[in-house]
Design an enzyme around this catalytic site. Structure first.
Site, mmCIF file in Angstrom:
data_model
loop_
_atom_site.group_PDB
_atom_site.id
_atom_site.type_symbol
_atom_site.label_atom_id
_atom_site.label_comp_id
_atom_site.label_asym_id
_atom_site.label_seq_id
_atom_site.Cartn_x
_atom_site.Cartn_y
_atom_site.Cartn_z
ATOM 1 C CE1 TYR A 180 62.392 37.982 26.260
ATOM 2 C CE2 TYR A 180 61.448 39.628 24.805
ATOM 3 C CZ TYR A 180 61.340 38.801 25.905
ATOM 4 O OH TYR A 180 60.191 38.797 26.645
ATOM 5 C CB CYS A 382 42.848 37.526 31.122
ATOM 6 S SG CYS A 382 42.101 39.165 30.972
ATOM 7 C CD GLU A 433 25.935 48.656 44.869
ATOM 8 O OE1 GLU A 433 26.357 49.659 45.469
ATOM 9 O OE2 GLU A 433 26.413 47.511 45.042
ATOM 10 C CE LYS A 451 43.276 51.704 37.767
ATOM 11 N NZ LYS A 451 43.278 51.838 39.226
#
Length: 664
Positions: A180, A382, A433, A451
Site C-alpha cells: 500500500y 462470506c 441423499e 482442499k
C-alpha cells in the site's frame, strides 16, 4: 492440546485485552453509510464478532484523507469527512463492542497508491512515491508532492482524535504492508525520491514515523497505535511474485531490511506490529488461498518477534486452535489474528474456548465471498456464511403459523444448508441423499490436501444437522412417485449436477474428474485434462503433486477464464502453480480423438499428438433437474436449489439455499 494460552490476557500499550485473539482487518466495503460513518450493517458486523468472543476487534480500512486519493463517500468510513456522523455511529459501535468486554481499534489508511483496485476508488490518476507502474492498469502513477504527504499526515491526527472521541481503544496504521502507499514509500523498488522521503531506509519510513508522531501529539502518548507490517515483499519483478519454496532474487523488501524496518518502527513508538509477508505483486501471500499452508506466517512473525519487544500479531490461516496455541507457546508471536475465519463463523473464539471446535463453520480460503466480491462488487461477505456483513438484514425470519414438514432431495451444500436453516427456524425438514455421504461435490473436491476444508465443511453440516435433529436418509434414491406419496408440505429439489461427458474414442480410458479424485479410476503416469477451469486446474495440480505428468487442454485463450467471482490472489497463484509443478498447458485447443494411448488435439498451429494413459474430462457440469420437472406441476410448494437450478459455485449454492429456506 491445551488451548488455555489462547485465553490468557494480553496488552498493547495501555490497553489490556481479555484473550489472545484479534479480528484481523478486512476491507469494510459496503459497511459505511452515505455520510462517511458506519452503516447499521457495519455496526452489527463488528458487534457480532465481539459477541463471539474475540478479544480485540480491528476494523477494516478507513480513510482520513479524501483529497489526495479520492474515496467515494459510502465506500468505506471516512473519519474526517463528516466528523459528527463518524463519531456518532462509531460511538454506538464501540459501546456495543465494549459490552462484550472486547476492545476495538480503528484501522486508518494512508491510501492505496499504485494498487488501487479499479471500481473501489475514484477515477483520478493513482498516486505513488514516484512515477511507477500501476499494479492493475497499464498506466503510470503520479508522484506524491511533499505538501500532499503532509496533508495526509495531518489528516491522520484529525481522524485518530475523532476515533478517540468516539471510544476506540486505539488505532492501527495501514500500512507498511502489502505494497500500500506507506509501503510503497518504504520499499526502494517503488520509492525513487531524492527528497527527505527517499533514499535511506529511515527516510523511506519517515512518512510512517510522522503519522505516528501526529497521532500521539493529538491523542496522547498512552493512546495505542499498532501497525500492519510485512517483513518481506516476495517480489520477483513488477506484477510477478514468488511461490512458496521458490528460489528467487527479492526485488522488494528482503528479510534483512525487514528486520531493520521493524526495529526502526519500534523505536518510533509503535505499540504493536501485525505481521505478514507479501505485496499486491505477490498477492497470494497477503490473502492466502487454500494453496498456502496453514499458519504460513509463523516463521516470519518469529523473526520479527526476536527483533522487537512490542507485541507481534500473527494471522494467516490460523483457525486451527492447535496451530494457534503452538504459535504462542513456541514464541512465534504474542497474539493470533483471525480474518476470514471470523467471516465464516463469528463465534469461533467462544466455540474454541468452550471446546466446541467441531461446531465451527470452516473458512474454505476460496475468497469468493470476501476478496472476490470486494474486487468485483465492492462488497464484503462470506461464501459459507450468507449473514456475514448482513447480520440484521439476513437474520433468521421468525416462523409464522404452523411448522412445515419439508422434503429435501439432495445432500449437497444446497440441501444441507436448506435443512439447517429450516430447522433453526422451527420447521421440520427431512433430507434424502442417494449416496452414503453428505456433501455432494465437496467430497471429490476436498480430496486434494489443499482442499481439506471442503471436507471440513461437509463434516460441519453432518454435525449441525445431527445437533438440530434433522432426519437424514442416506442411500435413498427419491423418484417422483416416492416424493408424491410423502406427507410433506413442501419439497426442495437440490439434486445437483452431473459432469458433461463426450466420447473421444477410447471410452475405457476416458474419465471424469470426480472418478479420478475419488479413486474410482487411475489416471496413470501421463494424463490429459480437458478443461482448464478451476476444477481442471486443481485436479491437474493434485495429480502433478502425486507424480503424474499432466497436460491441460483448454479451448479458451487462457486457463481460469470463466470462474468468478474468483479473487485475483487465488487465480494468480493457481496460474503460477500450474507451470511451477511441471504441468503443460495447451490453450485455444480442442481435443478431437483418443485412441491407442494418443490424444489428438487441434490447435491454431495444427494437430498435436499427446501420448497419455488417460483423458480426464473437466469441461463443466449440467443441471440435474429432471426430478424437479416431474414434480413441478403437482407439488403444492416446490423449490429448485443449487446446481440443479443453475450450475455455479459453493457460495451461490449456500446463499440461494439460505434465502429460500429463510422465507418458507
Amino acid at each position: 492440546m491445551d488451548h488455555s494460552i489462547l485465553f490468557s490476557s494480553a496488552r498493547i500499550g495501555s490497553v489490556q485485552i481479555k484473550n489472545r485473539y484479534v479480528m484481523a482487518p478486512m476491507g469494510p466495503l459496503g459497511l459505511s453509510d452515505a455520510g462517511g460513518g458506519w452503516s447499521q450493517r457495519g455496526i452489527d458486523y463488528y458487534v457480532a464478532r465481539a459477541k463471539g468472543g474475540t478479544g480485540l476487534i480491528t476494523t477494516g480500512v478507513t480513510f482520513s484523507d479524501t483529497d489526495v486519493e479520492t474515496h467515494g463517500v459510502g465506500n468505506v468510513p471516512l473519519s474526517t469527512f463528516n466528523p459528527p456522523q463518524f463519531i456518532r455511529t462509531s460511538r454506538e459501535m464501540c459501546e456495543r463492542v465494549h459490552a462484550y468486554d472486547a476492545k476495538i481499534f480503528l484501522q486508518m489508511s494512508a491510501g492505496f497508491g499504485r494498487v488501487t483496485i479499479p471500481g473501489t476508488v475514484g477515477d483520478a490518476q493513482a498516486v505513488a512515491p514516484s512515477a511507477i507502474p500501476h499494479r492493475w492498469l497499464d498506466t503510470t502513477c503520479r508522484p506524491l508532492r511533499i505538501s500532499e504527504v503532509r496533508r495526509i499526515v495531518e489528516s491522520f491526527g484529525q481522524g485518530a482524535r475523532n476515533a478517540q472521541k468516539a471510544g476506540f481503544d486505539g488505532v492501527e496504521i495501514h500500512a507498511v504492508h502489502e505494497g500500500y502507499l506507506l509501503d510503497q514509500f518504504a520499499i526502494s523498488m517503488f520509492n525513487r525520491r531524492s527528497d527527505e522521503y527517499g533514499g535511506s531506509l529511515e527516510n523511506r519510513l519517515r512518512f510512517a514515523r510522522e503519522i505516528l508522531e501526529e497521532i500521539k501529539s493529538r491523542c496522547g502518548a498512552d493512546f495505542p497505535v499498532s501497525l500492519r507490517f510485512s517483513l518481506k515483499s516476495m517480489i520477483k519483478d513488477w506484477r510477478d511474485g514468488a511461490l512458496p519454496e521458490e528460489t528467487f532474487e527479492e526485488r522488494g523488501r528482503d528479510t534483512e531490511e525487514g528486520i531493520q524496518a521493524a526495529r526502526l518502527l519500534e523505536s518510533f513508538g509503535y505499540d504493536a506490529l501485525s505481521c505478514d509477508v507479501g505485496t499486491y505483486d505477490s498477492w497470494w501471500w497477503n490473502h492466502p488461498p487454500m494453496y498456502q499452508k496453514k499458519g504460513l506466517y509463523r516463521a516470519f512473525c518469529k523473526v520479527v518477534k526476536q527483533a522487537v519487544s512490542v507485541p507481534v500479531i500473527c494471522a494467516g490461516r490460523m483457525d486451527d486452535p492447535d496451530v494457534a496455541a503452538a504459535a504462542l507457546s513456541e514464541g512465534d508471536c504474542d497474539m493470533i489474528g483471525l480474518g476470514r475465519p471470523l467471516l465464516a463463523d463469528p463465534e469461533i473464539v467462544n466455540k474454541i474456548r468452550s471446546k466446541r471446535f467441531d461446531q465451527v463453520r470452516p473458512c474454505l480460503s476460496c475468497q469468493e465471498g470476501c476478496m472476490g466480491r470486494i474486487q468485483h462488487f465492492a462488497a464484503l461477505s462470506c461464501a459459507v456464511n450468507p449473514q456475514a456483513g448482513r447480520e440484521s438484514d439476513m437474520a433468521l425470519t421468525p416462523l409464522v403459523g404452523a411448522p412445515k414438514h419439508v422434503m429435501i432431495i439432495g445432500g449437497g451444500v444446497a440441501g444441507c444448508e436448506a435443512a439447517r436453516v429450516l430447522a433453526l427456524r422451527g420447521h421440520t425438514p427431512e433430507l434424502f441423499e442417494r449416496t452414503e455421504r453428505l456433501g455432494g461435490n465437496l467430497i471429490p473436491g476436498g480430496v486434494p490436501d489443499f482442499k481439506e476444508d471442503d471436507h471440513a465443511l461437509a463434516a460441519w453440516y453432518v454435525t449441525m444437522l445431527a445437533q438440530l435433529g434433522v432426519p437424514v436418509h442416506l442411500g435413498s434414491e427419491i423418484t417422483s412417485e416416492i416424493a408424491s406419496r410423502g406427507d410433506f408440505d413442501a419439497v426442495i429439489v437440490a439434486t445437483g449436477s452431473v459432469p458433461k461427458v463426450f466420447s473421444l474414442g477410447d471410452d475405457e480410458r476416458t474419465f471424469t474428474a470426480a472418478q479420478v479424485l475419488l479413486g474410482e479410476r487411475d489416471a496413470g503416469r501421463r494424463a490429459a485434462v480437458i478443461g482448464g477451469g478451476l476444477v481442471g486446474c486443481e485436479l491437474a495440480l493434485w495429480l502433478a503433486m502425486n507424480g503424474t505428468h499432466v497436460t491441460i487442454v483448454e479451448a479458451m485463450s487462457r486457463i481460469l477464464a470463466l470462474n468468478g467471482p474468483l479473487c485475483s490472489a487465488n487465480r494468480d497463484m493457481l496460474e503460477r502453480l500450474v507451470p511451477y509443478n511441471g504441468i503443460s498447458v495447451i490453450t485455444s485447443a480442442q481435443a478431437k480423438s483418443y485412441a491407442d494411448g494418443i490424444l489428438t488435439v487441434e490447435t491454431s498451429d495444427g494437430a498435436q499428438k499427446l501420448p497419455c494413459d488417460s483423458v480426464i474430462l473437466s469441461v463443466g457440469y449440467r443441471e440435474n433437474n429432471a426430478l424437479y420437472e416431474k414434480l413441478a406441476s403437482s407439488a403444492p410448494e416446490i423449490y429448485l436449489l443449487g446446481d440443479a437450478r443453475h450450475v455455479s459455485n459453493i457460495m451461490y449454492a449456500i446463499w440461494d439455499a439460505f434465502e429460500i429456506a429463510n422465507h418458507i
